[in-house]
Write an enzyme that holds these catalytic residues in place. Structure first.
Site, PDB file in Angstrom:
ATOM      1  N   ASN A   1       0.793  -1.231   0.000  1.00  0.00           N
ATOM      2  CA  ASN A   1       0.000   0.000   0.000  1.00  0.00           C
ATOM      3  C   ASN A   1       0.827   1.285   0.000  1.00  0.00           C
ATOM      4  O   ASN A   1       0.357   2.321  -0.467  1.00  0.00           O
ATOM      5  CB  ASN A   1      -1.010   0.005   1.165  1.00  0.00           C
TER       6      ASN A   1
ATOM      7  N   GLU B   1       4.917  -4.189  12.433  1.00  0.00           N
ATOM      8  CA  GLU B   1       3.858  -3.192  12.289  1.00  0.00           C
ATOM      9  C   GLU B   1       2.724  -3.893  11.575  1.00  0.00           C
ATOM     10  O   GLU B   1       2.783  -4.132  10.371  1.00  0.00           O
ATOM     11  CB  GLU B   1       4.365  -1.981  11.500  1.00  0.00           C
TER      12      GLU B   1
ATOM     13  N   GLU C   1       8.821   2.444  14.520  1.00  0.00           N
ATOM     14  CA  GLU C   1       9.573   2.884  13.362  1.00  0.00           C
ATOM     15  C   GLU C   1       9.507   4.402  13.286  1.00  0.00           C
ATOM     16  O   GLU C   1       8.450   4.992  13.469  1.00  0.00           O
ATOM     17  CB  GLU C   1       9.002   2.272  12.078  1.00  0.00           C
TER      18      GLU C   1
END
Length: 487
Positions: A160, A259, A467
């Site tokens: 994405n 994540e 992150e």
């Protein structure tokens, strides 16, 4: 596909990138990349397997010692140069991304700027890796604490955000002095391959970054995880896959950054600025056609303003122009593949069957491509399937609430805890509800939380680690303690 896109993609290296050289897969296999707006084939890419993966991780391991020995300043300068090159080629990178992934060009250009900033941020962090020097309580020893590269890293990114998810992982790895094996998503490998060329031009030494593209990730990733050579994995993707990778990581006790999924609540209180809340919802819901783990998934709106909010939101969303992202004027591109379109259709159908009202959209056009119109659903039942599923599409379900405690209970009633959004003008309420939300990030009166300077990540089954931000580089560093007797 536009002529310019065909020209750019035609110039790309589409093989495996190992040891600074491009090559075919050991098997000679390739796979096809398609344009989700048209269904047309746009490229064929090397389809790597376990033997290719083994060669890549062995190359990364062999390069690790020399790469770790480079100066922080030299690693920083590589990232600065790569940042500059990305921005210089922003239009070309955006067009490649739009062609393989579908997002409108304006959004793609925004991602290029966002992704490039990770390289600049970690270029600055590379020269600020620090340690500590103290004395033991009894005064007998000095304590010298240093930080060293964790070692070869496995990087796996989703489809994405093809550029930004790569730079968000590669940036800190380069800054810390780690070598890498990298598997981009099979739906969108082209942007990652373009990024490899940029890093090479920026001076990244051969063997530091190694890329294996594949349509069958299992054998490739398993070869890396079981090699005994990889010391860390950084993964962005589904919770289901993340759990499998955690099991594999346990076999060699690898460092992990995960994540994973999200089910973001978007809360509009009675005292909220409704226009600002609608604007925030447009960003939090419609960024990337709703195909983001940070997307507003459940819009909890106080009953006293629910109708007003739903009407204004549906007017905004219903006016958006849907089409091929490469065409002028397009504001909403296609979903990435047919499975995504089918999923969104089913979720909307289930919600309507449970009493939801369609305020706008709700019917996919009978045209080529994987298009679904921006959709607002009012009076959504808490029992609807979309309440417990990542929608990953341009659908905004509005759920009225009256009792604050009951709303928070519903907001937290999910396995995920990545991000939440809260709109209120009462500072006490803002602090109270922000604290009550079981998430790693909160957007207060804003629909955008992502920024390279901020620590991105969640709680519960949304993942492990962070992150970005000052702590983002720590995910790629090991702490070493040296005891020195005071004589």
């Amino acid at each position: 596909m536009t002529n310019r896109a065909a020209e750019l993609i035609g110039k790309l290296n589409t093989g495996l990138f190992i040891g600074g050289a491009w090559s075919s897969a050991e098997s000679g296999s390739t796979f096809v990349v398609e344009n989700p707006a048209t269904g047309e084939q746009i490229a064929t890419v090397a389809d790597g397997g376990a033997l290719d993966a083994q060669r890549a991780i062995e190359t990364a391991a062999a390069t690790q010692k020399s790469w770790a020995a480079t100066s922080p300043r030299s690693r920083s300068e590589i990232l600065y140069r790569a940042h500059k090159l990305i921005l210089e080629r922003a239009d070309d990178l955006a067009l490649i991304m739009t062609t393989e992934m579908g997002k409108p060009l304006a959004e793609a250009k925004g991602e290029v700027a966002y992704g490039a900033e990770f390289f600049r941020w970690f270029a600055e962090e590379a020269v600020r890796i620090n340690g500590d020097h103290t004395t033991t309580g009894d005064g007998a020893n000095r304590i010298l604490v240093t930080k060293e590269p964790v070692g070869p890293c496995v990087l796996i990114t989703p489809w994405n955000f093809p550029l930004a998810m790569g730079t968000r992982k590669i940036g800190p790895a380069v800054a810390a002095g780690c070598t890498m094996v990298f598997k981009p998503a099979e739906l969108t490998p082209l942007t990652a391959l373009a990024l490899a060329d940029i890093l090479t031009e920026a001076g990244l030494p051969d063997g530091v970054l190694n890329i294996v593209t594949t349509i069958n990730p299992g054998p490739v990733v398993t070869a890396w995880m079981d090699s005994g050579l990889a010391r860390k994995i950084s993964f962005t993707g589904s919770t289901q896959v993340g759990k499998l990778l955690l099991e594999q990581a346990s076999r060699t006790v690898m460092r992990t950054s995960m994540e994973l999924g999200g089910n973001a609540p978007f809360i509009v209180c009675a005292d909220a600025d409704i226009d600002k809340a609608v604007e925030g919802a447009m960003v939090a819901k419609m960024r990337n056609m709703g195909e983001a783990c940070t997307a507003a998934n459940r819009l909890f709106v106080h009953r006293s303003v629910a109708n007003q909010f739903a009407e204004k939101l549906s007017a905004r969303m219903g006016a958006l122009v849907v089409g091929d992202g490469a065409l002028d004027g397009t504001q909403v591109g296609p979903l990435v593949e047919s499975k995504a379109l089918d999923k969104v259709r089913d979720l909307v159908s289930d919600a309507v069957g449970r009493g939801a009202t369609i305020m706008c959209g709700g019917i996919a056009p009978d045209t080529p491509g994987h298009f679904y119109p921006p959709t607002v659903l009012a009076d959504v039942s808490p029992e609807s399937d979309l309440m417990s599923t990542e929608i990953f599409g341009p659908v905004a379900p509005v759920i009225p609430f009256e009792d604050e405690d009951e709303m928070i209970a519903m907001a937290n009633d999910t396995q995920w805890g990545l991000v939440g959004y809260l709109f209120t003008q009462d500072i006490d309420r803002a602090l109270r509800l922000s604290s009550a939300l079981e998430v790693g990030m909160v957007g207060l009166n804003t629909g955008l939380v992502s920024n390279p300077a901020a620590p991105f990540g969640g709680v519960k089954e949304s993942g492990l680690g962070r992150e970005g931000g000052r702590i983002g580089i720590d995910e790629f560093l090991e702490v070493k303690y040296l005891a020195i007797p005071r004589t």
